[in-house]
Write a protein that holds these residues in place. Structure first.
Motif, PDB file in Angstrom:
ATOM      1  N   GLN A   1       1.001  -1.229  -0.023  1.00 48.26           N
ATOM      2  CA  GLN A   1      -0.134   0.150   0.092  1.00 48.26           C
ATOM      3  C   GLN A   1       0.966   1.130  -0.001  1.00 48.26           C
ATOM      4  OE1 GLN A   1      -3.815   0.577   0.351  1.00 48.26           O
ATOM      5  NE2 GLN A   1      -2.639   2.347  -0.290  1.00 48.26           N
TER       6      GLN A   1
ATOM      7  N   VAL B   1       1.509   5.100   0.379  1.00 44.11           N
ATOM      8  CA  VAL B   1       1.039   6.355   1.236  1.00 44.11           C
ATOM      9  C   VAL B   1       1.898   7.313   0.794  1.00 44.11           C
ATOM     10  CG1 VAL B   1      -0.185   4.878   2.821  1.00 44.11           C
ATOM     11  CG2 VAL B   1       2.210   5.270   3.418  1.00 44.11           C
TER      12      VAL B   1
ATOM     13  N   TYR C   1      -4.140   9.622   3.869  1.00 46.27           N
ATOM     14  CA  TYR C   1      -3.134   8.966   4.075  1.00 46.27           C
ATOM     15  C   TYR C   1      -2.412   9.134   5.750  1.00 46.27           C
ATOM     16  CZ  TYR C   1      -2.673   8.092  -0.744  1.00 46.27           C
ATOM     17  OH  TYR C   1      -2.954   7.630  -2.141  1.00 46.27           O
TER      18      TYR C   1
ATOM     19  N   THR D   1      -1.691   5.984   8.171  1.00 45.30           N
ATOM     20  CA  THR D   1      -0.402   5.728   8.778  1.00 45.30           C
ATOM     21  C   THR D   1      -0.482   5.914  10.543  1.00 45.30           C
ATOM     22  OG1 THR D   1       0.334   8.120   8.462  1.00 45.30           O
ATOM     23  CG2 THR D   1       1.172   6.393   6.766  1.00 45.30           C
TER      24      THR D   1
ATOM     25  N   LEU E   1      -2.623   1.478  10.185  1.00 49.28           N
ATOM     26  CA  LEU E   1      -1.817   0.373   9.874  1.00 49.28           C
ATOM     27  C   LEU E   1      -2.122  -1.066  10.078  1.00 49.28           C
ATOM     28  CD1 LEU E   1       1.569   2.236  10.881  1.00 49.28           C
ATOM     29  CD2 LEU E   1       0.834   1.806   8.632  1.00 49.28           C
TER      30      LEU E   1
ATOM     31  N   ILE F   1      -4.496  -1.798   7.150  1.00 45.51           N
ATOM     32  CA  ILE F   1      -3.597  -2.074   5.925  1.00 45.51           C
ATOM     33  C   ILE F   1      -3.220  -3.380   6.187  1.00 45.51           C
ATOM     34  CG2 ILE F   1      -1.571  -1.623   4.592  1.00 45.51           C
ATOM     35  CD1 ILE F   1      -1.868   1.240   5.407  1.00 45.51           C
TER      36      ILE F   1
ATOM     37  N   ILE G   1       3.915  -1.409   3.442  1.00 43.50           N
ATOM     38  CA  ILE G   1       3.718  -0.024   3.209  1.00 43.50           C
ATOM     39  C   ILE G   1       4.881   0.397   2.233  1.00 43.50           C
ATOM     40  CG2 ILE G   1       1.761   0.509   5.009  1.00 43.50           C
ATOM     41  CD1 ILE G   1       4.169   2.234   6.270  1.00 43.50           C
TER      42      ILE G   1
ATOM     43  N   ALA H   1       4.626   0.463  11.924  1.00 43.88           N
ATOM     44  CA  ALA H   1       4.261  -0.413  10.823  1.00 43.88           C
ATOM     45  C   ALA H   1       4.786  -2.113  11.148  1.00 43.88           C
ATOM     46  CB  ALA H   1       4.824  -0.019   9.233  1.00 43.88           C
TER      47      ALA H   1
END
Length: 169
Positions: A54, A56, A70, A74, A79, A82, A89, A110
């Motif tokens: 993904q 961003v 975005y 994040t 996250l 996602i 990411i 992340a």
């Protein structure tokens, strides 16, 4: 994908068929499928085990999700969302290091969500480097891109998009 679909040129079916013909649909496929849109990646995840990323950016949001930014994607909660459909990411470098030497928590957050992190785009020319990493005044001259990339490696970056791949060796 939304743009091309609106023109009557949907690409997902052809893309998936091509990956299937080439045997690139498994989790171990040596590819990384990236997109700024959410829906396309979610649809691909339903059909493929290949690694998905993904993208961003530092501003804005996915074209196919005007309700989502975005910035929201994040956060730790974003996250985690996602991670339900992607493996990676791909973050604008400004999201990781807004000021040279002062990283954000994005990579750690992340990783905590189970995502790997790639950053985009590392370029050697002064015009694309933060002021602290420039050498001289010529925008086309190369600055301290190698040192910048080394900082990102210390932050825990898993991969990098770059215009001069030899810098990453």
């Amino acid at each position: 994908p939304s743009y091309f679909a609106a023109l009557g040129l949907p690409m997902e079916e052809v893309f998936v068929a091509t990956l299937q013909r080439r045997g690139l649909t498994g989790a171990d496929a040596p590819i990384l499928i990236q997109c700024f849109e959410v829906g396309a990646l979610q649809r691909l995840r339903a059909r493929l085990a290949a690694p998905l990323l993904q993208l961003v950016a530092a501003s804005g949001g996915p074209f196919d999700r005007p309700d989502l930014s975005y910035a929201a994607m994040t956060t730790p909660e974003g996250l985690a969302g996602i991670a339900r459909y992607a493996d990676w990411i791909g973050a604008d470098t400004a999201l990781i290091e807004p000021t040279p030497g002062a990283p954000t928590a994005l990579i750690a957050e992340a990783h905590a969500a189970g995502l790997r992190v790639a950053a985009w785009t590392f370029r050697a020319e002064n015009a694309f480097l933060p002021e602290a990493d420039r050498i001289g005044d010529d925008p086309a001259a190369h600055g301290r891109a190698r040192e910048r990339l080394a900082r990102f490696a210390v932050y825990g970056l898993d991969a990098a998009f770059m215009d001069q791949p030899a810098l990453g060796r």
